[in-house]
Design a protein around this motif. Structure first.
Motif, mmCIF file in Angstrom:
data_model
loop_
_atom_site.group_PDB
_atom_site.id
_atom_site.type_symbol
_atom_site.label_atom_id
_atom_site.label_comp_id
_atom_site.label_asym_id
_atom_site.label_seq_id
_atom_site.Cartn_x
_atom_site.Cartn_y
_atom_site.Cartn_z
ATOM 1 N N VAL A 391 0.835 -1.200 0.000
ATOM 2 C CA VAL A 391 0.000 0.000 0.000
ATOM 3 C C VAL A 391 0.867 1.246 0.000
ATOM 4 C CG1 VAL A 391 -0.112 0.051 2.538
ATOM 5 C CG2 VAL A 391 -1.847 1.261 1.206
ATOM 6 N N GLY A 392 0.329 2.298 -0.548
ATOM 7 C CA GLY A 392 0.943 3.612 -0.362
ATOM 8 C C GLY A 392 1.391 4.271 -1.647
ATOM 9 N N GLU A 393 1.717 3.483 -2.652
ATOM 10 C CA GLU A 393 2.159 4.054 -3.923
ATOM 11 C C GLU A 393 2.139 2.928 -4.946
ATOM 12 O OE1 GLU A 393 6.434 4.856 -3.956
ATOM 13 O OE2 GLU A 393 6.488 4.029 -1.949
ATOM 14 N N PRO A 394 2.259 3.296 -6.220
ATOM 15 C CA PRO A 394 2.293 2.230 -7.223
ATOM 16 C C PRO A 394 3.512 1.339 -6.982
ATOM 17 C CG PRO A 394 1.982 4.392 -8.246
ATOM 18 C CD PRO A 394 2.316 4.641 -6.810
ATOM 19 N N ILE A 395 3.326 0.048 -7.132
ATOM 20 C CA ILE A 395 4.478 -0.856 -7.019
ATOM 21 C C ILE A 395 4.896 -1.227 -8.434
ATOM 22 C CG2 ILE A 395 2.970 -2.895 -6.627
ATOM 23 C CD1 ILE A 395 5.328 -4.026 -4.918
ATOM 24 N N VAL A 415 -1.712 -8.792 -2.262
ATOM 25 C CA VAL A 415 -2.803 -7.832 -2.425
ATOM 26 C C VAL A 415 -2.210 -6.419 -2.498
ATOM 27 C CG1 VAL A 415 -4.694 -9.213 -1.514
ATOM 28 C CG2 VAL A 415 -3.290 -7.950 0.105
ATOM 29 N N ASP A 416 -2.351 -5.802 -3.673
ATOM 30 C CA ASP A 416 -1.888 -4.428 -3.889
ATOM 31 C C ASP A 416 -3.118 -3.548 -3.695
ATOM 32 O OD1 ASP A 416 -1.180 -1.971 -4.935
ATOM 33 O OD2 ASP A 416 -0.481 -2.745 -6.863
ATOM 34 N N THR A 417 -3.159 -2.835 -2.572
ATOM 35 C CA THR A 417 -4.399 -2.178 -2.145
ATOM 36 C C THR A 417 -4.328 -0.678 -2.392
ATOM 37 O OG1 THR A 417 -3.522 -1.852 0.089
ATOM 38 C CG2 THR A 417 -4.689 -3.905 -0.327
ATOM 39 N N TRP A 418 -5.244 -0.163 -3.188
ATOM 40 C CA TRP A 418 -5.298 1.293 -3.406
ATOM 41 C C TRP A 418 -6.355 1.922 -2.506
ATOM 42 C CZ3 TRP A 418 -9.148 4.746 -4.535
ATOM 43 C CH2 TRP A 418 -8.733 6.072 -4.733
ATOM 44 N N TRP A 419 -5.944 2.945 -1.810
ATOM 45 C CA TRP A 419 -6.889 3.750 -1.034
ATOM 46 C C TRP A 419 -6.168 4.991 -0.551
ATOM 47 C CZ3 TRP A 419 -6.831 3.664 4.689
ATOM 48 C CH2 TRP A 419 -5.795 2.885 5.218
ATOM 49 N N GLN A 420 -6.820 5.806 0.264
ATOM 50 C CA GLN A 420 -6.266 7.102 0.684
ATOM 51 C C GLN A 420 -6.716 7.425 2.105
ATOM 52 O OE1 GLN A 420 -8.499 9.360 -2.421
ATOM 53 N NE2 GLN A 420 -6.459 9.894 -3.151
ATOM 54 N N THR A 421 -6.038 8.391 2.713
ATOM 55 C CA THR A 421 -6.486 8.899 4.009
ATOM 56 C C THR A 421 -7.979 9.236 3.922
ATOM 57 O OG1 THR A 421 -4.296 9.877 4.292
ATOM 58 C CG2 THR A 421 -6.025 10.642 5.793
ATOM 59 N N GLU A 422 -8.354 9.843 2.819
ATOM 60 C CA GLU A 422 -9.736 10.298 2.652
ATOM 61 C C GLU A 422 -10.732 9.150 2.529
ATOM 62 O OE1 GLU A 422 -7.114 11.354 1.044
ATOM 63 O OE2 GLU A 422 -7.131 13.528 0.745
ATOM 64 N N GLY A 504 -7.482 12.595 -7.109
ATOM 65 C CA GLY A 504 -6.169 13.229 -7.269
ATOM 66 C C GLY A 504 -5.128 12.304 -7.884
ATOM 67 N N ASP A 505 -5.531 11.102 -8.292
ATOM 68 C CA ASP A 505 -4.615 10.156 -8.934
ATOM 69 C C ASP A 505 -4.958 10.008 -10.418
ATOM 70 O OD1 ASP A 505 -2.974 9.353 -6.824
ATOM 71 O OD2 ASP A 505 -4.386 7.837 -6.138
ATOM 72 N N GLY A 506 -3.942 9.736 -11.206
ATOM 73 C CA GLY A 506 -4.157 9.346 -12.584
ATOM 74 C C GLY A 506 -4.201 7.825 -12.664
ATOM 75 N N GLY A 519 -0.279 7.337 -10.244
ATOM 76 C CA GLY A 519 0.299 8.283 -9.282
ATOM 77 C C GLY A 519 -0.455 9.598 -9.273
ATOM 78 N N ARG A 520 -0.003 10.502 -8.417
ATOM 79 C CA ARG A 520 -0.700 11.771 -8.227
ATOM 80 C C ARG A 520 -0.628 12.624 -9.486
ATOM 81 N NH1 ARG A 520 -3.656 11.843 -3.563
ATOM 82 N NH2 ARG A 520 -3.861 14.040 -4.096
ATOM 83 N N ILE A 521 -1.707 13.315 -9.761
ATOM 84 C CA ILE A 521 -1.677 14.240 -10.889
ATOM 85 C C ILE A 521 -1.774 15.680 -10.387
ATOM 86 C CG2 ILE A 521 -2.414 12.858 -12.841
ATOM 87 C CD1 ILE A 521 -4.941 14.681 -10.838
ATOM 88 N N HIS A 530 4.636 8.583 1.713
ATOM 89 C CA HIS A 530 4.067 9.642 2.555
ATOM 90 C C HIS A 530 3.728 10.844 1.703
ATOM 91 C CE1 HIS A 530 6.690 7.731 5.863
ATOM 92 N NE2 HIS A 530 5.515 7.144 5.791
ATOM 93 N N ARG A 531 2.558 11.364 1.944
ATOM 94 C CA ARG A 531 2.092 12.475 1.117
ATOM 95 C C ARG A 531 2.594 13.807 1.622
ATOM 96 N NH1 ARG A 531 -4.212 11.629 0.336
ATOM 97 N NH2 ARG A 531 -4.253 13.880 0.140
ATOM 98 N N LEU A 532 3.163 14.591 0.719
ATOM 99 C CA LEU A 532 3.604 15.939 1.084
ATOM 100 C C LEU A 532 3.116 16.899 0.017
ATOM 101 C CD1 LEU A 532 7.245 14.959 1.993
ATOM 102 C CD2 LEU A 532 5.564 15.884 3.591
#
Ligand code: PRX
Length: 650
Positions: A391-395, A415-422, A504-506, A519-521, A530-532
């Motif tokens: 989790v956390g970014e594209p692998i 399991v490659d899991t996509w999700w967000q804080t939101e 916010g992802d492409g 990834g982020r667009i 970690h998101r900055l």
């Protein structure tokens, strides 16, 4: 690995890995057909699906309505009364799980502690009473700034028990970042520790809190866990030792009957503009989705030892170290420190020692393991593992294959899991006994989740066409708002494409309907998962007396996914120097934390801007990545700026 080559190699990815039959035979969901039936059920009547699933939780009073959707505001399970702490603890006490290990914790120096459900319940009740004595009431906010120790989980569950809203602040953030977060939520109490251990060194937390509370008028008390034993200045009447307070309280504390929509926690995350956003999660819907995804995605069984390596300072730790696993009655392994302390095989030696069955970590960690070499995992018996997650970014597919071969021994589904804080919980993911996996793809949505890929205009794109990842329907664990800024909530997430959640992802979807996240667009950088926000780092730089203007962009980084490059123009009287370079990098660490330290600072006379004055980050990204600009520059106001930046590159 550049983002571009990543996308290209993903496009060529043809490998497919069906679930091992022996895994499927024992899984909660055993086939693609079964999973498709669940998806179809949820698609046809999502409210009925989620209501059926919500029967798995303990309710003081059942809900009246499943969903009230007044876009973009959702109310899930309105009229229901529930408590997360009760669901994670009390309900197991009347079963055989009472004496089952809930938490097995290992400190970085190597000591271990185990809490059964009964013991954890007692500690949580006691700390809930401590909070009450400190004047914390239902609805108050409590800041938790702690190492990864059991007391952090205990504090969260104690807050949830009495209806206080917790705000966990990652221990790697600086005191300046802590000030903003405490003040934004007007936290009444701060719970911290003297320090924590990271790579053999003490991370001093109480000292940072001492700095912070000078500027946080809402804080009336600071409760300190003794972890490292280092000398502390305790301010009379404000600072209290955890162990002292715990001695004086009752061991019982009834869980409050809370509304389904009672605010459970605020967790700050970076956005495109301005200061971090306080993402607000509420109680029942969040618990439901955290509970159900933990059970199905990790195929969690009672006899498993489950280890999610995330720090609780991030959302992964909230949903998949604490709430999801405990509500399922799991045994959770928690580890305080670094993966390479004392040697780069710490994780593998812990898997061998504790006989871990399910292991969930981040691609950035996997890339570091690859770099450190195969000899470290090969030294250990990893045969207890049966499932791996990321989790956390594209692998990137090659990292996926390494994980599959070297750690999973070609036996364990990934399991490659996509999700967000939101999103609060996993949204796009394989279900391990059912979904054939493709390296680099999060595969398909969890039942009840309706993602799509759209153009800016809100038109769905065809197979293999890139676009914006969106969610078309509300989901139970969705964020409810941004704390104190509902306008920003509406604007940021729901108005880019009207009435549709904008992640916010492409992404693209292949002809099999598999999602590939690119990834982020937006102007968010994903550093080591970690998101900055670039805006945050820029404002930290500009707060330094010598800096006139700053623009921050991401540059692909082998290990961290993205590195941070800052372009800085100085105030007239200052000139670039190596000393200033170092000073500015340290300044960012002081303002935000070490995770935001720029990898490189480039001094420049001017920044490339459009005629309307907007910094053209795209050009800076190109310069930071390849040293040249190939893209369209027709909107650039002053071409000489570009020439200078190129010249500085050479
Ligand atoms: O860009 C996506 C990436 O991480 C972002 C969310 O970050 P955060 O809110 O900090 O939560 C991280 C843990 C849930 C997303 O917008 N991301 C997360 N998981 C994946 C991912 N990118 C690709 N694949 C994933 N599995």
């Amino acid at each position: 690995m550049s983002t571009v080559t990543n996308i290209e190699s993903v496009l060529q990815e043809k490998r497919i890995f069906p679930p091992p039959p022996e895994f499927s035979a024992k899984a909660h969901i055993q086939s693609e057909a079964e999973l498709e039936r669940l998806r179809a059920e949820a698609h046809a009547d999502p409210e009925a699906f989620w209501a059926r699933m919500a029967e798995e939780l303990h309710w003081f009073k059942k809900w009246d309505t499943v969903l009230k959707w007044d876009p973009p505001h959702a109310e899930w399970f309105g009229g229901g009364l529930i408590n997360i702490s009760y669901n994670c603890l009390d309900r197991h006490l009347s079963t055989w799980r009472r004496n089952k290990a809930a938490l097995i914790w290992e400190g970085e120096p190597g000591e271990t502690r185990t809490y059964t459900y009964q013991q954890l319940h007692t500690e949580v009740c006691k700390f809930a009473n401590v909070l009450k004595h400190a004047g914390v009431m239902r609805g108050d906010r409590v800041a938790l700034y702690m190492p990864l120790i059991p007391e952090l989980a205990i504090s969260m569950l104690a807050c949830a028990r009495i209806g206080a809203t917790h705000s966990v602040v990652f221990g790697g953030f600086s005191s300046a970042a802590l000030i903003d977060r405490i003040n934004d939520a007007s936290c009444k109490v701060v719970v911290t520790a003297d320090g924590g251990w990271r790579r053999g060194k003490e991370v001093k937390l109480k000292a940072a809190v001492d700095e912070a509370v000078k500027e946080t008028p809402s804080v009336t008390a600071c409760i300190v866990v003794r972890r490292t034993g280092s000398q502390q200045e305790m301010q009379d009447g404000r600072d209290f030792w955890w162990h002292d307070l715990m001695e004086t309280v009752e061991t019982d504390c009834a869980a409050e009957e809370l509304d389904s929509e009672h605010p459970l926690y605020i967790l700050y995350t970076s956005g495109t503009t301005g200061k971090p956003k306080g993402i607000l999660h509420t109680t029942a819907g969040y618990l439901l989705q955290a509970h159900l995804t933990t059970k199905w995605v990790f195929d969690l069984k009672d006899e498993d030892l489950y280890w999610c390596t995330a720090d609780i300072g991030w959302v992964t730790g909230h949903s998949y170290v604490v709430y999801g696993p405990l509500s399922n009655g799991a045994t959770v392994l928690m580890y305080e420190g670094a993966p390479n302390f004392p040697e780069p095989d710490r994780f593998w030696s812990m898997i061998e020692k504790h006989r871990v069955n399910i292991f969930y970590t981040a691609p950035t960690a996997i890339r570091a393991f690859i770099k450190w070499g195969d000899s470290w995992p090969l030294k250990h018996d990893l045969s207890s593992l049966r499932l791996l997650g990321t989790v956390g970014e594209p692998i990137n597919p090659e990292a996926w294959m390494w994980y599959h071969r070297t750690i999973g021994k070609e036996r364990c589904p990934i399991v490659d899991t996509w999700w967000q804080t939101e999103t609060g919980a996993i949204m796009i993911t394989p279900i391990p006994g059912a979904t054939p996996t493709k390296p680099g793809s999060g595969t398909k949505p969890f039942p009840g989740i309706e993602p799509d890929i759209m153009t800016r205009e809100g038109k769905s794109v065809g197979p293999n066409e890139g676009g914006y990842l969106v969610l078309k329907r509300p989901w139970p664990s969705m964020l409810r708002t941004i704390w104190g800024d509902d306008e920003r909530y509406k604007q940021q997430y729901w108005s880019q494409i009207d009435g549709i959640y904008f992640a916010g992802d492409g992404a693209r979807r292949d002809p099999d309907g598999y999602f590939w996240i690119m990834g982020r667009i937006d102007d968010v950088i994903n550093v080591s998962g970690h998101r900055l926000g670039t805006a945050e780092i820029e404002s930290a730089l500009v707060s330094h007396a010598t800096v006139a203007e700053a623009a921050v962009v991401a540059r692909p980084d082998e290990l961290k996914g993205s590195g941070i490059v800052a372009f800085v123009t100085l105030e007239g009287s200052h000139s670039p120097s190596e000393a200033l370079n170092q000073e500015l990098r340290a300044h960012v660490v002081k303002e935000i934390g070490a995770l935001a330290r720029p990898d490189e600072i480039r001094f420049t006379d001017a920044l490339p801007k459009t005629r309307s004055g907007k910094i053209m980050r795209r050009l800076l990204r190109e310069i930071a990545t390849s040293g040249t600009v190939a893209g369209d520059v027709t909107t650039l106001e002053d071409f000489s700026v570009l020439e200078k930046l190129r010249a500085e590159e050479e």
